[in-house]
Design a protein around this motif. Structure first.
Motif, PDB file in Angstrom:
ATOM      1  N   ALA A 104       0.875  11.615  -5.223  1.00 10.42           N
ATOM      2  CA  ALA A 104      -0.044  10.734  -4.505  1.00 10.42           C
ATOM      3  C   ALA A 104       0.135  10.889  -3.001  1.00 10.42           C
ATOM      4  CB  ALA A 104       0.196   9.281  -4.922  1.00 10.42           C
ATOM      5  N   VAL A 106       1.431  13.484  -1.419  1.00  5.63           N
ATOM      6  CA  VAL A 106       1.024  14.829  -0.999  1.00  5.63           C
ATOM      7  C   VAL A 106      -0.498  14.883  -0.826  1.00  5.63           C
ATOM      8  CG1 VAL A 106       0.848  17.236  -1.728  1.00  5.63           C
ATOM      9  CG2 VAL A 106       2.992  16.016  -2.019  1.00  5.63           C
ATOM     10  N   LEU A 107      -1.228  14.215  -1.749  1.00  3.81           N
ATOM     11  CA  LEU A 107      -2.689  14.270  -1.704  1.00  3.81           C
ATOM     12  C   LEU A 107      -3.248  13.559  -0.478  1.00  3.81           C
ATOM     13  CD1 LEU A 107      -3.721  13.814  -5.437  1.00  3.81           C
ATOM     14  CD2 LEU A 107      -3.739  15.888  -4.066  1.00  3.81           C
ATOM     15  N   VAL A 108      -2.514  12.586   0.079  1.00  3.64           N
ATOM     16  CA  VAL A 108      -3.018  11.888   1.256  1.00  3.64           C
ATOM     17  C   VAL A 108      -2.421  12.450   2.544  1.00  3.64           C
ATOM     18  CG1 VAL A 108      -3.090   9.684   2.470  1.00  3.64           C
ATOM     19  CG2 VAL A 108      -3.517   9.763   0.020  1.00  3.64           C
TER      20      VAL A 108
END
Lengths: 263, 249
Positions: A104, A106-108
């Motif tokens: 989560a 890493v995705l943001v």
């Protein structure tokens, strides 16, 4: 007779699941005496791992103490819309898999995400460096301080705070002189739990740190990396060091708990 | 303030996971979750977690019972040991179990790279849940009711089933639900002992980790979303169980 039967079942279960494995690690670690243990814990990589772990843990404890007390006061002392939702959301991190936490973030905050890219342009690298690891650890430790402080805040009530207020005390002053002393043991309890959890976090940190040796390697990552590279001595020594920290945490917690009962 | 902090660290990132998993629409999500590797990892996770939850339900209640109703030398130490799995880092837990139940096991039991090894690792990390939820309820239980039942001629089994069990049940189920939720999401302790063999010992969290490493973020996000949904369902279930318990109490 049945009593002894139950006792035996319980103790044998604990023996094989808990006592023997942990005991064996201690024994294997010190098989060749204490010198190799000290040696493998004082290599530059090991020392660096200790340093990174301490940095992450201390920053996490500070952030979660401030947030935890703030949220607990908000949840107990204030009535607002969405309080029940906030109350449930606080527990969410306990149920989320550490790997999902890492993903989560890493995705943001990753370089290729819009927000992370914007931060990277400002020169702030979050993922694969210390800020990301602190964020991940804050995430997984989030509920600990809140849940330690909330019941005590509920129990002490608001009379003393109201008294302070009628005597002309300012909100901050009331908090510092009245509320804080009342919750100090619960707060200490939450902080110890947070510290222990932060020192031992593995999954979330493994994802966001990139596991770069001598840079973003924490103690838990060090254990795993050494073990995969067949350096059992170092892996066991570091694992033993963390087990000692775990036992110290347990002792501190047991000491802190009765204090609360006395109140 | 609190909401902002929570949003930046928890909510927005979790929302990003769900969004990413739906990148190619619902059918894309479904395709990622049903790849042979992902579905076998999810299946193993659910089956192992159910088994672990069940063993915990029985053994956790039994241990709590022994700790409350029995007395023996060294009980305080056992009492403290129960919390050890919470305090011990998960990777250390995995290492510790591998030392006893691994290839060089002094007992001659080699569970490494086997599904049973995964179950043992999950049993280790979830040990405290049921014990710690049942124990306080058992402590508060009124012994007089049991004595009354005994004086009316009820046998031990009947007393347990009709008097003790009903008051313990909410706590037992809460603990079991916590253990189940933890098992579903567990990563660190299973990573070493499972050996991470796809289709055999790979649990969901380890499979997600592998997909992140190989840069398949959408696949990782899809499996993560499934775990998130399970986590949310468990939280709601726990909330309901708590109310049920307090109504009974």
């Amino acid at each position: 007779m049945a009593r002894y039967g139950l006792r035996t079942v319980a103790l044998v279960y604990l023996l094989f699941l808990l006592v023997l494995p942990v005991g064996l690690i201690c024994w294997t670690t010190f098989q060749d005496g204490i010198a190799p243990v000290i040696e493998s814990l004082t290599t530059p990589s090991a020392l660096h791992a200790f340093k990174v772990t301490a940095q992450v843990a201390v920053l996490t404890v500070i952030a979660n103490t401030v947030f935890g007390v703030g949220t607990a006061v908000l949840l107990v002392r204030h009535e607002f819309r969405g309080r029940r939702v906030l109350n449930m959301l606080v527990d969410l991190p306990l149920a989320v898999s550490p790997v999902v936490v890492g993903l989560a973030l890493v995705l943001v905050y990753g370089r290729f995400a819009p927000f992370g890219g914007w931060l990277a342009d400002l020169g702030i690298d979050v993922i694969f460096s210390l800020p990301g690891m602190v964020l991940a650890t804050i995430f997984v430790c989030l509920p600990l301080v809140v849940r330690a402080v909330t019941p005590v805040l509920e129990e002490i009530g608001i009379e003393q705070e109201q008294a302070a207020w009628t005597l002309g005390s300012k909100p901050w002053q009331t908090f510092r002189r009245v509320t804080l002393p009342a919750i100090r043991w619960a707060l200490a309890y939450g902080m110890v739990l947070t510290l222990a959890r932060a020192l031992g976090e593995y999954g979330a940190v493994a994802v966001v740190s990139g596991r770069i040796k001598d840079q973003t390697q924490t103690l838990t990552l060090f254990v795993e990396e050494r073990f995969q590279n067949f350096d059992q001595q170092a892996a066991y020594a570091a694992a033993f060091a963390m087990a000692v920290i775990a036992v110290l945490t347990l002792l501190t917690i047991t000491l802190l708990r009765p204090r609360e009962d006395e109140r | 303030m609190a909401t902002l902090y929570l949003s930046l660290i928890v909510l927005i990132p979790l929302a990003a996971v769900v969004l990413r998993s739906m990148e190619d629409g619902l059918s894309g999500f479904w395709a990622q979750v049903t790849t042979p590797e992902a579905s076998s990892a999810l299946k193993l996770t659910v089956v192992a977690s159910l088994l672990v939850a069940l063993i915990n339900l029985v053994m956790g209640t039994l241990i709590a019972w022994v700790l409350v109703r029995d007395d023996f030398p060294g009980k305080r130490i056992v009492e403290m040991l129960i919390d050890l799995p919470f305090a011990l880092p998960t990777i250390v837990a995995g290492l510790v179990l591998l030392a006893l139940y691994g290839p060089s096991s002094p007992l001659g039991v080699d569970l490494a790279y086997a599904r049973s090894g995964v179950v043992v690792a999950l049993l280790f990390v979830t040990l405290p849940f049921v014990v710690r939820t049942v124990q306080p309820v058992l402590l508060e239980l009124d012994k007089e009711v049991e004595e009354a039942a005994a004086s009316l001629g009820a046998g031990r089994a009947t007393i347990f089933r009709r008097v003790i069990l009903p008051s313990l049940l909410p706590a037992m189920l809460s603990g079991t639900a916590l253990a189940f939720a933890r098992s579903i999401s567990e990563f660190g302790s299973t990573v070493l002992i499972s050996g991470n063999i796809p289709f055999q010992t790979q649990v969901a969290a380890v499979s997600i980790f592998g997909q992140i490493e190989s840069d398949n973020m959408t696949g990782a996000a899809a499996v993560s979303t499934v775990l998130l949904v399970v986590a949310l369902v468990m939280l709601v279930a726990l909330d309901l169980l708590q109310r049920w318990g307090s109504r009974r109490g």
